[in-house]
Design an enzyme around this catalytic site. Structure first.
Site, short mmCIF file in Angstrom:
data_model
loop_
_atom_site.label_atom_id
_atom_site.label_comp_id
_atom_site.label_asym_id
_atom_site.label_seq_id
_atom_site.Cartn_x
_atom_site.Cartn_y
_atom_site.Cartn_z
N GLU A 280 100.36 8.87 34.05
CA GLU A 280 100.71 7.46 34.02
C GLU A 280 101.42 7.10 32.71
OE1 GLU A 280 98.24 4.10 36.02
OE2 GLU A 280 97.57 4.23 33.93
N GLU A 283 104.84 8.39 32.92
CA GLU A 283 105.60 7.56 33.85
C GLU A 283 106.05 6.27 33.16
OE1 GLU A 283 104.98 5.41 38.23
OE2 GLU A 283 103.33 6.52 37.31
N CYS A 300 94.80 2.45 39.48
CA CYS A 300 93.51 3.14 39.53
C CYS A 300 92.51 2.44 40.44
CB CYS A 300 92.91 3.26 38.13
SG CYS A 300 93.89 4.27 37.01
N SER A 320 102.22 1.90 39.50
CA SER A 320 102.33 3.29 39.08
C SER A 320 102.11 4.19 40.29
CB SER A 320 101.29 3.61 38.00
OG SER A 320 101.19 5.01 37.81
N LYS A 359 86.56 2.79 47.24
CA LYS A 359 86.89 4.21 47.06
C LYS A 359 86.65 5.01 48.34
CE LYS A 359 88.38 4.34 42.83
NZ LYS A 359 89.80 4.68 42.59
N GLU A 362 89.81 4.54 50.12
CA GLU A 362 90.87 5.28 49.43
C GLU A 362 90.82 6.76 49.78
OE1 GLU A 362 92.40 5.18 44.92
OE2 GLU A 362 90.52 6.28 45.15
N GLU A 367 97.40 9.95 53.29
CA GLU A 367 98.31 10.53 52.30
C GLU A 367 97.57 11.28 51.20
OE1 GLU A 367 98.24 6.00 51.31
OE2 GLU A 367 98.02 7.32 53.06
N CYS A 504 85.22 -1.38 36.56
CA CYS A 504 84.34 -0.53 37.37
C CYS A 504 82.86 -0.75 37.06
CB CYS A 504 84.69 0.94 37.17
SG CYS A 504 86.38 1.34 37.65
#
Length: 588
Positions: A280, A283, A300, A320, A359, A362, A367, A504
């Site tokens: 990141e 990037e 994230c 990102s 999560k 996710e 993908e 979190c």
């Protein structure tokens, strides 16, 4: 502040004017019973279980919503008060599914505790419970309307904290229910599966989808090599469930518990977080140098990504492309780890312990996998890990301290603070500064990005370049920033957004009663771990250096892009009726 003198159960008390009776009683260790009240939410005064007698008042008053006044005399334990509270509990029980023994909130349910406190073992009223279907159609959250007490906590969390309003009241009088628009499954609404509703629900009406049996099954399968990764914020929240002081750091006991549960290797998601920063950060530097899409926004937080895909599909280029630490670790666990361990990838099961219900969604995204394997096979929340530890009867607080396994068990202090709002930003800046300037930081702590405000800004000096950064937590705050981007009035270069309050540490999968005060303690604990870590910058982690040298090549390499980056997609909003207008126009 102006002070007033009151009496509660004949005990004199001097408190600030404007204090609610319920909060005043706490100061002299009197716990007035309540269900709809929550310290982090605006007052609802729905349930009336907090009812009290006030001398001079012709009716009982709600302690959660009534402010004290000079000379007020309050009684919390008269016969009238108790009979009223018992009557309210019996009314709730008459419409409440009472399968407590098989409920996931058994022994951790506010209603159950109140019934025990008032010795209400059953209702004297006829049972008029509606046996409603359980909503169990997404990977993250289960909704059981038959256990709902209509307190409104979940509605407040969704509307006030997240600004989404996926949950609402429907019906009137005794037919009132908490539901979604048109009673649709949560994944078909504007819900982002963040789980904030489940953290505040006092009963088992909204809970995380329990995958503990899946984990127990694979742990008992001798053909499977089961590894587990644990997110940074879990280690400062897990102790809550075992009676330890809030914010206690239980890293060592947690690792030992996981090994005793039967996991073949116990790894730290911090390794994935350090990899995230390498990708990141690179990037961001690439976008700055090559006039890429700015501001760049961190990706994230899976709940935040869900919101972005549903609401700002035209602006996904700002996200990102770097995967979250969970998914980066998962990708490495199914590629690099098999090479290092000599274990067939078909035999490896990767489990994640996360503070987050989103999560689970996710990890299930198509993908995030290759060759028929998902990068992460099973995701458990902190609450589910608690269940596992209790299943096998471990005396958690007395366990010796264990150590994470190698080669995926090492993380820097920068990775640890990922669990706090502002932590991803600070971790990235530690690496971006040194990579951009070629100079070593005199202090790695970026105090200007720390804090608990909903939105924070800072100017970061990178030598001959200054960049403006922003940090936001909760979707309500994120929306303010996205509207700036949409209006073209945003002057930020880099933005960190976390879906949950506090980041979190306040995730939707954390222990129940994760109040603002508790989040502060967890935040301090993560900063303390960072401060004591000998390595505090992601690019100085020797295991990270090694994986790039032997496997990935360099940040943003072709292999890194294949394994550690992803794409996001526009998701049609549940209540977007623009397609109807398009069809109408096409028929004209």
């Amino acid at each position: 502040m102006e002070m007033v003198n009151v009496k509660i159960n004949n005990i004199p008390l001097n408190v600030e004017k404007g204090t609610k009776i319920l909060e005043a009683a706490k100061k002299i260790n009197i716990d007035i019973p309540h269900l709809c009240y929550h310290p982090d939410q605006s007052i609802k005064a729905h349930c009336r279980i907090c009812t009290v007698e006030v001398v001079g008042s012709r009716k009982l008053l709600a302690a959660c919503s009534t402010e004290v006044w000079e000379g007020m005399e309050i009684h919390t334990d008269t016969k009238l008060v108790r009979d009223t509270q018992v009557g309210i509990l019996e009314l709730i029980l008459a419409t409440h599914e009472q399968n407590c023994l098989t409920c996931s909130r058994n022994q951790n349910c506010d209603l159950q505790k109140l019934c025990s406190r008032f010795n209400v073992l059953n209702s004297n009223l006829p049972d008029v419970t509606e046996h409603l279907p359980i909503h169990n159609t997404n990977p993250s959250i289960i909704r059981d309307p038959a256990k709902c007490v209509k307190c409104g906590r979940c509605i407040k969390a969704c509307k006030e904290v997240q600004g989404i309003s996926a949950l609402t009241y429907a019906g009137r009088s005794d037919k009132i229910t908490v539901t979604t628009a048109y009673n649709k499954p949560m994944e078909e609404t504007d819900c982002i599966l963040c789980g904030q509703c489940s953290v505040v629900c006092p009963t088992g009406a909204i809970v995380e989808k329990d995958d503990t049996q899946k984990v127990l099954d694979v742990l008992q399968n001798p053909k499977k090599h089961v590894i587990v990764q644990v997110a940074p914020s879990v280690r400062v929240a897990l102790g809550d469930a075992f009676g330890l002081p809030k914010g206690t750091i239980v890293t060592g006991q947690m690792v030992t518990a996981l090994k005793m549960l039967g996991f073949d290797r116990v790894f730290d998601t911090s390794f994935g977080a350090d990899l995230t920063i390498m990708e990141e950060g690179s990037e961001l530097l690439s976008r700055i140098k090559n006039n890429g899409t700015l501001p760049m926004i961190t990706s994230c937080s899976s709940g935040w990504v869900n919101y972005m895909e549903k609401n700002y599909g035209d602006y996904l280029g700002h996200l990102s492309s770097t995967k979250s630490p969970q998914q980066i670790f998962g990708a490495v666990s199914k590629t690099y780890y098999p090479e290092q361990s000599g274990i067939d990838v078909n035999d490896i099961v990767t489990v994640s312990i996360m503070p987050c219900t989103a999560k689970k969604f996710e990890a299930a995204r198509p993908e995030h996998g290759r060759d028929g394997h998902q990068d992460v096979d099973i995701v458990l929340t902190t609450r589910e890990l608690t269940k596992l530890i209790k299943y096998v009867g471990l005396n958690f607080e007395s366990l010796p301290e264990g150590q994470f396994d190698s080669p995926l068990g090492s993380g820097t202090g920068a990775a640890i603070i990922f669990g706090n709002t502002g932590g991803v930003m600070e971790a990235a800046l530690r690496t971006v500064y040194e990579k951009y300037t070629g100079k070593e930081l005199t202090s790695v702590e970026f105090q200007e990005v720390r804090g608990i405000e909903g939105i924070r800004e800072a100017i970061i000096d990178l030598g001959n370049t200054k960049i403006k950064v922003a940090i936001a937590h909760t979707i309500a705050s994120a929306k303010i920033i996205m509207e700036k981007i949409k209006a073209g009035t945003c002057d930020y270069t880099f933005i960190e957004i976390m879906a949950c309050p506090g980041g979190c540490i306040g995730g939707g999968g954390q222990p129940i009663k994760s109040t603002t005060d508790v989040k502060h303690l967890r935040m301090d604990a993560l900063y303390d771990i960072d401060k004591k870590n000998p390595l505090r910058k992601s690019h100085e982690n020797p295991d990270i250096i090694h994986i790039y040298k032997d496997f990935l090549g360099e940040p943003l390499s072709e292999k890194s892009h294949t394994l550690l980056h992803t794409e996001y997609h526009t998701v049609k909003k549940a209540h977007d009726f623009s397609y109807l207008k398009a069809e109408e126009n096409s028929s004209i």
